[in-house]
Design an enzyme around this catalytic site. Structure first.
Site, PDB file in Angstrom:
ATOM      1  N   LYS A  14       1.051  -1.024  -0.479  1.00 48.11           N
ATOM      2  CA  LYS A  14      -0.043  -0.358  -0.074  1.00 48.11           C
ATOM      3  C   LYS A  14       1.026   1.215   0.436  1.00 48.11           C
ATOM      4  O   LYS A  14       1.981   1.382   0.097  1.00 48.11           O
ATOM      5  CB  LYS A  14      -1.488  -0.661   1.138  1.00 48.11           C
ATOM      6  CG  LYS A  14      -0.884   0.473   2.458  1.00 48.11           C
ATOM      7  CD  LYS A  14      -1.382   0.368   3.507  1.00 48.11           C
ATOM      8  CE  LYS A  14      -1.684   1.834   4.040  1.00 48.11           C
ATOM      9  NZ  LYS A  14      -1.163   2.595   4.029  1.00 48.11           N
ATOM     10  N   LYS A  19       7.433   0.974  -0.130  1.00 52.96           N
ATOM     11  CA  LYS A  19       8.325  -0.080  -1.231  1.00 52.96           C
ATOM     12  C   LYS A  19       9.169   0.427  -1.188  1.00 52.96           C
ATOM     13  O   LYS A  19      10.168  -0.139  -1.626  1.00 52.96           O
ATOM     14  CB  LYS A  19       7.275  -0.035  -2.254  1.00 52.96           C
ATOM     15  CG  LYS A  19       5.780  -0.308  -1.709  1.00 52.96           C
ATOM     16  CD  LYS A  19       4.653  -0.311  -3.094  1.00 52.96           C
ATOM     17  CE  LYS A  19       4.577   0.910  -2.776  1.00 52.96           C
ATOM     18  NZ  LYS A  19       3.982   1.533  -1.724  1.00 52.96           N
ATOM     19  N   LYS A  45       3.922   8.352  -8.101  1.00 53.50           N
ATOM     20  CA  LYS A  45       4.404   9.382  -7.335  1.00 53.50           C
ATOM     21  C   LYS A  45       5.620   9.533  -7.620  1.00 53.50           C
ATOM     22  O   LYS A  45       6.173  11.004  -7.858  1.00 53.50           O
ATOM     23  CB  LYS A  45       4.208   8.568  -5.782  1.00 53.50           C
ATOM     24  CG  LYS A  45       4.087   9.549  -4.244  1.00 53.50           C
ATOM     25  CD  LYS A  45       4.805   9.583  -3.504  1.00 53.50           C
ATOM     26  CE  LYS A  45       4.264   7.603  -2.635  1.00 53.50           C
ATOM     27  NZ  LYS A  45       4.650   7.761  -1.886  1.00 53.50           N
ATOM     28  N   ASP A 131      -2.674  -0.137  -3.412  1.00 54.22           N
ATOM     29  CA  ASP A 131      -3.490  -0.182  -2.795  1.00 54.22           C
ATOM     30  C   ASP A 131      -4.063  -0.967  -3.823  1.00 54.22           C
ATOM     31  O   ASP A 131      -5.206  -1.565  -2.856  1.00 54.22           O
ATOM     32  CB  ASP A 131      -3.324   0.803  -2.773  1.00 54.22           C
ATOM     33  CG  ASP A 131      -2.706   2.267  -1.522  1.00 54.22           C
ATOM     34  OD1 ASP A 131      -2.618   2.809  -1.989  1.00 54.22           O
ATOM     35  OD2 ASP A 131      -2.689   1.387  -1.045  1.00 54.22           O
TER      36      ASP A 131
HETATM   37  P1  ADP Z   1       5.621   3.755  -0.607  1.00 56.01           P
HETATM   38  O1  ADP Z   1       7.225   3.962  -1.648  1.00 56.01           O
HETATM   39  O2  ADP Z   1       5.325   2.397   0.191  1.00 56.01           O
HETATM   40  O3  ADP Z   1       4.673   5.062  -0.711  1.00 56.01           O
HETATM   41  P2  ADP Z   1       8.473   5.296   1.165  1.00 56.01           P
HETATM   42  O4  ADP Z   1       9.067   3.868   0.884  1.00 56.01           O
HETATM   43  O5  ADP Z   1       8.304   6.451   0.183  1.00 56.01           O
HETATM   44  O6  ADP Z   1       7.035   4.272   0.540  1.00 56.01           O
HETATM   45  O7  ADP Z   1       8.128   5.522   2.385  1.00 56.01           O
HETATM   46  C1  ADP Z   1       7.268   5.845   3.431  1.00 56.01           C
HETATM   47  C2  ADP Z   1       7.888   6.742   4.604  1.00 56.01           C
HETATM   48  O8  ADP Z   1       8.136   5.928   5.193  1.00 56.01           O
HETATM   49  C3  ADP Z   1       9.458   7.610   3.659  1.00 56.01           C
HETATM   50  O9  ADP Z   1       9.610   8.472   4.635  1.00 56.01           O
HETATM   51  C4  ADP Z   1      10.820   6.899   4.541  1.00 56.01           C
HETATM   52  O10 ADP Z   1      11.512   7.063   5.341  1.00 56.01           O
HETATM   53  C5  ADP Z   1       9.740   5.470   5.887  1.00 56.01           C
HETATM   54  N1  ADP Z   1      10.069   4.405   6.419  1.00 56.01           N
HETATM   55  C6  ADP Z   1       9.892   3.559   5.567  1.00 56.01           C
HETATM   56  N2  ADP Z   1      10.284   2.379   6.011  1.00 56.01           N
HETATM   57  C7  ADP Z   1      10.629   2.658   7.248  1.00 56.01           C
HETATM   58  C8  ADP Z   1      11.141   1.781   8.952  1.00 56.01           C
HETATM   59  N3  ADP Z   1      11.654   0.755   8.553  1.00 56.01           N
HETATM   60  N4  ADP Z   1      12.171   2.857   9.064  1.00 56.01           N
HETATM   61  C9  ADP Z   1      11.853   4.063   9.266  1.00 56.01           C
HETATM   62  N5  ADP Z   1      10.842   5.227   8.884  1.00 56.01           N
HETATM   63  C10 ADP Z   1      10.257   3.762   7.337  1.00 56.01           C
HETATM   64 MG    MG Z   2       7.231   4.365  -3.533  1.00 57.67          MG
END
Ligand code: ADP
Ligand code: MG
Length: 292
Positions: A14, A19, A45, A131
């Protein structure tokens, strides 16, 4: 389709679940180990590869196609950390068109450009928004583009709900040549029972957890530098967690067709965990959830 060059792996989950963070750290760990890696962001995004390339500007495939000019690989890709080739499929103009359309366009264009024949990757990672696994977002697992998918999930219900939806899509498309599931990557785990919730869900659905990444400031801090943990904090415990995860995913050939839960089953399962958490937090065993 012709013989695949490299292992093609899709990573779903999601929005906001981690991811891109997880995929980029896996790519960085594989590249650091000497493999040739391509990461393709399949999320409107368009920020999948940010931490692999120091947040520099990279035109998306869809934006370049909209310009109408002949596209060369250099226009839509850039080499990031340890030579990882970064590509973003991009998204529609806000308010117009299907969000998954970019994925199809990107996949077609990369084939036209002979990317895989020329770059000869060992691994190609697709970072896909999960999602809703609508037609567009199902492309990487549906059309023989990847033969294996992983899902990033926390122990939150909405993340598990999205994982269960991906399982449904895999179950539907696998018989006609779609991908199988490699497993679930637990991310952002904090509470003691987070891991138990993920383990119980994977057991119920005939799948398995392939790694757990706890929530950590090291991840946030690396992101602020525009880097993966592997690059910004290579000696940290988290860097080693990502290295182990990358090695596991690179070598794992234990792929399954999951058994997703039905809507009522998923609701009942969630409710049982609601009761258990109440009991753990309150120390009152056997109280029904209504007592909250
Ligand atoms: P997605 O790609 O699923 O939309 P992101 O990888 O961009 O999500 O992560 C969303 C936010 O959560 C980012 O700011 C990222 O740094 C943070 N984040 C992801 N995994 C962790 C973790 N294990 N510990 C701390 N922050 C995390
Ligand atoms: Mg992403």
């Amino acid at each position: 389709m012709s013989e695949k060059i490299g292992k093609h792996i899709a990573i779903y989950g999601k929005g906001g679940i981690g991811k891109s963070t997880t995929t980029s750290n896996i790519s960085a760990a594989l590249a650091e180990a000497g493999y040739k890696v391509i990461q393709i962001g399949c999320d409107p995004k368009s920020d999948s590869t940010n931490t692999l390339r120091g947040n520099t500007y990279l035109p998306t495939v869809l934006d370049s196609l909209r310009d109408g000019k002949k596209i060369h690989l250099d226009d839509i890709s850039v080499k990031g950390f340890s030579g990882v080739l970064c590509i973003e499929s991009g998204g529609p103009v806000p308010g117009v068109g299907c969000a998954g359309r970019g994925i199809n366009a990107a996949v077609n264009l990369l084939q036209e450009l002979n990317l895989f024949e020329e770059f000869k990757p060992d691994y190609v990672l697709y970072d896909v928004l999960g999602d809703v696994v609508c037609g567009g977002f199902a492309v990487p697992i549906r059309d023989g583009i990847t033969d294996r998918a992983y899902v990033v999930s926390s122990s939150d219900f909405m993340a598990i709900y999205a994982a269960n939806n991906l399982f449904k899509a895999i179950q539907k498309y696998e018989p006609s040549g779609g991908a199988k599931l490699g497993g679930v990557i637990g991310n952002g785990l904090t509470a003691v029972y987070s891991q138990a919730i993920i383990d119980d869900f994977t057991k119920k659905t005939g799948t398995k957890a392939v790694g757990y990444v706890p929530r950590s400031l090291v991840v946030s801090q690396s992101e602020l530098y525009g880097k993966t943990v592997i690059e910004a904090n290579p000696e940290s415990e988290h860097a080693n967690i990502y290295r182990s995860l990358a090695k596991y995913i690179a070598e794992n050939e234990d792929l399954v067709v999951p058994n997703p839960l039905g809507a009522a089953e998923l609701r009942d399962w969630a409710r049982e965990w609601g009761d258990k958490i109440y009991q753990i937090e309150s120390g009152v065993v056997g109280e029904p959830a209504e007592a909250i």
